[in-house]
Design an enzyme around this catalytic site. Structure first.
Site, short mmCIF file in Angstrom:
data_model
loop_
_atom_site.label_atom_id
_atom_site.label_comp_id
_atom_site.label_asym_id
_atom_site.label_seq_id
_atom_site.Cartn_x
_atom_site.Cartn_y
_atom_site.Cartn_z
N LYS A 224 0.83 -1.21 0.00
CA LYS A 224 0.00 0.00 0.00
C LYS A 224 0.86 1.25 0.00
CE LYS A 224 -3.88 2.07 2.53
NZ LYS A 224 -4.79 1.91 3.71
N CYS A 381 34.91 15.27 33.76
CA CYS A 381 34.90 16.72 33.68
C CYS A 381 34.48 17.32 35.03
CB CYS A 381 34.01 17.19 32.53
SG CYS A 381 34.27 18.91 32.05
N HIS A 508 36.30 14.28 28.44
CA HIS A 508 35.10 13.48 28.21
C HIS A 508 35.46 12.21 27.44
CE1 HIS A 508 31.97 16.35 29.57
NE2 HIS A 508 32.87 17.27 29.22
N GLU A 510 33.91 9.54 27.22
CA GLU A 510 32.74 8.87 26.66
C GLU A 510 32.58 9.13 25.16
OE1 GLU A 510 31.04 12.76 28.53
OE2 GLU A 510 32.69 11.34 28.87
#
Length: 555
Positions: A224, A381, A508, A510
């Site tokens: 559809k 930090c 940081h 991460e």
């Protein structure tokens, strides 16, 4: 010539465009295609650096110091590439650049208009990514939803790109939502039909429709949508909600999207190598024991504010064979209730970055609790700064009011203070210490053991630093400066020797973690927490001569 994939979104925001873009990048990279990615954000801010996390979520920092959209974190983690400031463009940047050119007289007295001046600037930013990265394919995500007034210049620019670089070199993907009506059990396609029509109104016809839904969709639904959107059935790609975001590339590959894209872009059939990714997903889904880790912050109601920290913890947990169970702890709640009822059942504590004094005493208390109770601690930090403040109050005395000048300009003991080059800065945006900087590591320390090298480069985002006037005093009391700038002026990493694992970093880490390659500090933090969990208590672990924690921690 580079080829371009433009990804738009419809029906609703936050349907997963960023993860879809990152996953497409992974599929192409798995086929040996050189890929780069760009996010076009229609908001008028120059960058998200001054935006509240409640408005925007995390600010992701690139290696070259750009404050960017959190989607760039997804791109980097999925594709395993370090992006630059070229990969995030905002309306604010575009208009600022055009106005500066007008002021210089670059337009020779012409009337500045959205078309062609704004759209030309947008196209120039897109082309710059291909030129400077050498990518074969540039994937460009347009933020927001089709129909947003702010996004119209960007849609016009990407419409023009097909004419500028050739029809065979451009492909449009539209990510849309198929809502599920619980009362009837139906999946509705009408919003998608309207979204595709809205896209056509600005001159763009989607080549691929990615259909986000909570459940797998039936073939008749695909048929559809293909009929109404005027695309091949195989170009209607179902993408149902899965357990882990890292499953998405495999879902899209199973739907045939990887081969469809390479064929449509004239890249030929390339066999993908996704074995490592399949192994990753299998390990994610395998049963593992849970390891409770507290994340102490002030934006804990919005998990996106710490999304890279969350992913880095998960990467490390996967590496150590544990399922990291993040306990979201409000630092303001610690101020009200104390640490013991909130932290007594966790095996590690993370205090991430942040700004402002709201909830700061709760973070300082959490750092102190980890120190006093032998709980593995990782400060990022601001988390490093509150650990320093907590230790200074322990050494100098609680009545000393040791603090950071960010929170108390008149503290008698500013153990954390403005960086000298920040003193005369008045503007907030883009003026911090940003991006990658080298850090020299001290042998025989936790940090050196984690990295296994003498010098590393990590990404920063801060104005305040460890005050060297207090360095000798704190070191004499047991604080170890295990990382510093190569010139020795800036303290980058602190740790405690007589503790299972207590490390604070001014940067940081991460942002550099990858699902297949967890960041060393997160890896060793989770290892120490897992060892504490195995032993059933918090107790000091031996620091071996090479700086590693006891062999059991590495197991």
């Amino acid at each position: 010539m580079a080829k371009y994939i433009f990804v738009t979104g419809g029906v609703a925001s936050s349907v997963g465009k960023g993860i879809t873009v990152a996953s497409i990048g992974r599929l192409l990279k798995a086929r040996g295609v050189r890929v780069s990615v760009q996010k076009l954000d229609p908001y008028i801010n120059v960058d998200p650096g001054t935006m509240s996390p409640y408005q925007h979520g995390e600010v992701f920092v690139t290696e070259d110091g750009a404050e960017t959209d959190l989607d760039l974190g997804h791109y980097e983690r999925f594709i395993d590439v370090n992006l630059t400031r070229l990969s995030n463009v905002t309306t604010g940047q575009i208009y600022s650049a055009v106005i500066q050119k007008e002021r210089r007289g670059d337009y020779l007295g012409g009337t500045i208009q959205v078309i062609p001046h704004i759209t030309n600037e947008i196209k120039a930013r897109i082309a710059a990514v291909a030129r400077q990265t050498g990518a074969e394919v540039v994937i460009v995500e347009i933020g927001g939803t089709v129909g947003d007034i702010e996004g119209l210049p960007f849609l016009e620019a990407i419409r023009q790109m097909r004419k500028d670089v050739g029809r065979d070199n451009v492909l449009y993907i539209h990510v849309t939502l198929l809502p599920h009506i619980g009362a009837t059990g139906e999946v509705k396609t009408k919003p998608t039909q309207h979204s595709v029509m809205e896209l056509r109104r600005v001159g763009i016809t989607a080549d691929v429709i990615v259909c986000r839904s909570d459940y797998p969709i039936a073939d008749e639904i695909r048929d559809k949508i293909a009929l109404f959107a005027d695309v091949d059935v195989e170009a209607v790609v179902p993408l149902h909600t899965v357990e882990s975001i890292y499953e998405v590339p495999l879902v899209l590959e199973e739907a045939g999207l990887g081969n469809y894209l390479t064929l449509r872009l004239g890249l030929g059939v390339r066999e993908p190598n996704l074995d490592d990714w399949r192994d990753l997903v299998a390990r994610i889904k395998a049963p593992k024991r849970k390891l409770a880790i507290a994340l102490v912050g002030k934006y804990v109601e919005l998990h996106d504010a710490y999304i890279s920290v969350v992913e880095a913890l998960r990467h490390a947990g996967l590496h150590q064979g544990v399922d990291v169970d993040i306990r979201w702890i409000s630092s303001e709640q610690i101020e009200e209730e104390g640490c013991e009822p909130l932290l007594r059942d966790v095996y590690g504590i993370v205090v991430p970055g942040g700004f402002g004094d709201r909830g700061i005493e709760g973070k300082i208390a959490a750092a102190g609790y980890a120190r006093e109770h032998g709980v593995p601690y990782l400060g990022l930090c601001l988390g490093m700064q509150v650990a320093t403040i907590s230790f200074a109050r322990h050494v100098i005395g609680a009545e000393s009011r040791a603090n950071s000048t960010e929170f108390d300009l008149h503290t008698p003991h500013p153990v954390i203070d403005f960086m000298p080059d920040q003193l005369d800065i008045t503007d907030k945006g883009g003026t911090m210490r940003l991006g990658g900087y080298p850090c020299r590591l001290l042998p025989g320390t936790r940090a050196h053991a984690a990295y296994g090298v003498d010098q590393v480069v990590e990404r920063h985002r801060h104005r305040f630093e460890f005050n060297n006037k207090y360095r000798r005093l704190l070191e004499s009391a047991g604080l170890v400066v295990s990382g510093q700038s190569p010139d020795g002026r800036l303290v980058e990493i602190i740790e405690l020797r007589d503790h299972p694992w207590y490390v604070g970093v001014q940067f940081h880490p991460e942002f550099r973690s990858r699902p297949e390659r967890p960041h060393p500090l997160f890896r060793d933090f989770i290892a120490a927490a897992a060892q504490t969990f195995r032993e059933g208590d918090q107790r000091p672990l031996p620091l071996e001569q090479n700086g590693t924690v006891g062999a059991a921690v590495k197991a």
